[in-house]
Scaffold this motif. Sequence first.
Motif, PDB file in Angstrom:
ATOM      1  N   ARG A   3       0.840  -1.201   0.150  1.00  0.00           N
ATOM      2  CA  ARG A   3       0.011  -0.214   0.044  1.00  0.00           C
ATOM      3  C   ARG A   3       0.984   1.340  -0.002  1.00  0.00           C
ATOM      4  N   GLU A  19       2.309   6.155  -2.215  1.00  0.00           N
ATOM      5  CA  GLU A  19       1.223   5.078  -2.162  1.00  0.00           C
ATOM      6  C   GLU A  19       0.824   4.354  -3.408  1.00  0.00           C
ATOM      7  N   VAL A  67       4.433  -0.891   4.013  1.00  0.00           N
ATOM      8  CA  VAL A  67       3.136  -0.971   4.544  1.00  0.00           C
ATOM      9  C   VAL A  67       2.361  -1.836   3.720  1.00  0.00           C
ATOM     10  N   SER A  69      -1.336  -4.394   3.070  1.00  0.00           N
ATOM     11  CA  SER A  69      -2.768  -4.192   3.249  1.00  0.00           C
ATOM     12  C   SER A  69      -3.443  -5.363   2.878  1.00  0.00           C
ATOM     13  N   GLU A  71      -7.737  -6.997   2.485  1.00  0.00           N
ATOM     14  CA  GLU A  71      -9.212  -6.971   2.503  1.00  0.00           C
ATOM     15  C   GLU A  71      -9.710  -8.184   2.906  1.00  0.00           C
ATOM     16  N   ALA A  74      -5.469 -12.125   5.533  1.00  0.00           N
ATOM     17  CA  ALA A  74      -4.245 -11.808   5.288  1.00  0.00           C
ATOM     18  C   ALA A  74      -2.983 -12.896   5.256  1.00  0.00           C
ATOM     19  N   ASP A  89      -3.130  -4.228  13.838  1.00  0.00           N
ATOM     20  CA  ASP A  89      -4.285  -3.935  12.993  1.00  0.00           C
ATOM     21  C   ASP A  89      -4.410  -5.067  11.974  1.00  0.00           C
ATOM     22  N   GLU A  91      -5.929  -6.027   9.291  1.00  0.00           N
ATOM     23  CA  GLU A  91      -5.830  -5.634   7.886  1.00  0.00           C
ATOM     24  C   GLU A  91      -4.609  -4.959   7.439  1.00  0.00           C
ATOM     25  N   GLU A  92      -3.412  -4.840   8.300  1.00  0.00           N
ATOM     26  CA  GLU A  92      -2.213  -4.040   7.820  1.00  0.00           C
ATOM     27  C   GLU A  92      -0.956  -4.701   8.526  1.00  0.00           C
ATOM     28  N   ASN A 110       5.635  -4.747  12.647  1.00  0.00           N
ATOM     29  CA  ASN A 110       4.566  -3.910  13.352  1.00  0.00           C
ATOM     30  C   ASN A 110       5.228  -3.457  14.871  1.00  0.00           C
ATOM     31  N   GLN A 463      -7.398 -10.292  -3.853  1.00  0.00           N
ATOM     32  CA  GLN A 463      -7.064  -9.636  -2.722  1.00  0.00           C
ATOM     33  C   GLN A 463      -6.088 -10.529  -1.825  1.00  0.00           C
TER      34      GLN A 463
END
Length: 569
Positions: A3, A19, A67, A69, A71, A74, A89, A91-92, A110, A463
């Motif tokens: 991301r 990004e 980073v 990500s 949806e 993961a 997180d 999703e991250e 993290n 995804q």
Amino acid sequence: MLREIHIQNYAVIDNLSVEFGPGLNLLSGETGSGKSILVDALGLALGGRTSAEVIRTGEDRASVTAVFSAEEKAPWVTWLEDYGVAPGDEEELILRRELQAGGKSRMLVNDQPVTLAAVRVLARRLVEMHGQNEHVSLFAREAQLSLLDQFGGTSSELESVRALHGRRRELDQELDGLSHNEQERLRTLDLLAFQVRELEQARLEPGEDAHLEQERKVLSNLEKIRAAAGSAFAELYEDEGAAISRVAAAARQLEELRRYDGGVATQIDPLVAARATLEDVAAFLRDYVGKLEANPARLDEIEDRLALIDRLKRKYGSSVEEILAYADEVRQKLANLEHADERREAVRKELAKISGEYRRAAEALSEKRREAARRMAKLVRDELAQLGMEKTRIELHFEIATEGQGGASGIDEVEFRVSPNVGEELRAMEKIASGGEISRLMLAIKTVVGQARVTRGARSTRQGDITFIFDEVDAGIGGRVAESVGQRLKRLARETQVLCVTHLAQIACFADRHYYVEKSARANRTVTTIKPLAGEKERAEELARMLSGSQITDAILKHAATMLRQAAG
């Protein structure tokens, strides 16, 4: 997907954030502007090798943060569990690499320190990088076999083989356990038999220790208990002014008072009830004291019993309940050992049966793989011809495990062997020198596999899928071949995120997101910057520059705009 990437004091990059999004993300710019430095920096965040020389001149440290990500589920969840890293997180995922001028480096996931080796394992779940061969997981034989299975649609056969392999492994382990030498088995039998006898002779009852502890406490403090109980009885019943007589006197006075004031009648019943309660307590204490008698023999018996229980606790469990559970477990082990010969023969028979089923299932899977390999090799050759590698040969070489061998994926070991030039022998892919050839080879393989999955109606894995990065895919090509490369990158980007560094407009026109990388001088320092190109005008101008250099004419601009429209259509 990737991301965002943030880079500080790395090579000619001062402070840069980019990004990215789904689809085809493309980087272009003048030669030497620093496009590949972005890819190198990402490799650093993924645990790549480096040195303090990459730190920007005059700075004492550099850092790269990537980073990722997802949806859907993961791809890093199991890795976090395996390496004990808090998820943060869900999703991250944040990877950060820090370098110091002294040569030290620190890797964080993290915001938690991890080893570079651990991050390299994680990187294989996140990124497939082409142009830096140490990141190409396609070289692994397991990855090549997985691609063949994806192409051939062998998931049901593979699942059957895995289940049979798992059962065969369980039986192997059980047979090993049953096949200890006879001397060891007899020693174990004697030990277990002794433990069973000892535990059965103890005749333990659940909660017995707590009950005995309470009884011991009473017998050990008999005089204190008798004195306390006798004193309480006297205070309630025997002594002058005892509680019961005083309550009775108070009740009589209230009866007299009621003759003059009927309103106090309601207070008489509680006093009567209190007197009855006190009389019950006094009766209990009288009987209780009467039953108390010294019993040294019983006390010794309790002490011996508790000593036995304590010894058994030290050997078999921290409580009577645990000891009893252990006794059941030992009885079962003893029964198994006593019937080991029968069980060993039963396991041998089942193992032979499962091994035969495994071999037949693995051979059926192998046959389907070989048929798929022939089709896959032909389709990959056709794709390579469209990518300017028409003289390249590719074959899928099989090695078969011997009888009784084989793993969860079957009896096949597959190796993609390639010859990029006429007259050269077929060799493993990692022995091909050109990064550009490897990139196009991978692109051809991924295109063929993706088309096969679409044909079977397989669900898209866009995804949470791996991010593909190409740094040399356009090496030595142009014109029609470059357009074919762009089309295949676009097709691949429908299933997963793709990042590509290119010098060719024929590839750049297919981008979903286009970034322009530029190197300039500020305050006597070289700085690399990156700018997202927004709208058809900016993109057309960059394509025109890529086509003709600094001399951009209206005709070139129109041609660039046409390329964009055709690529979008």
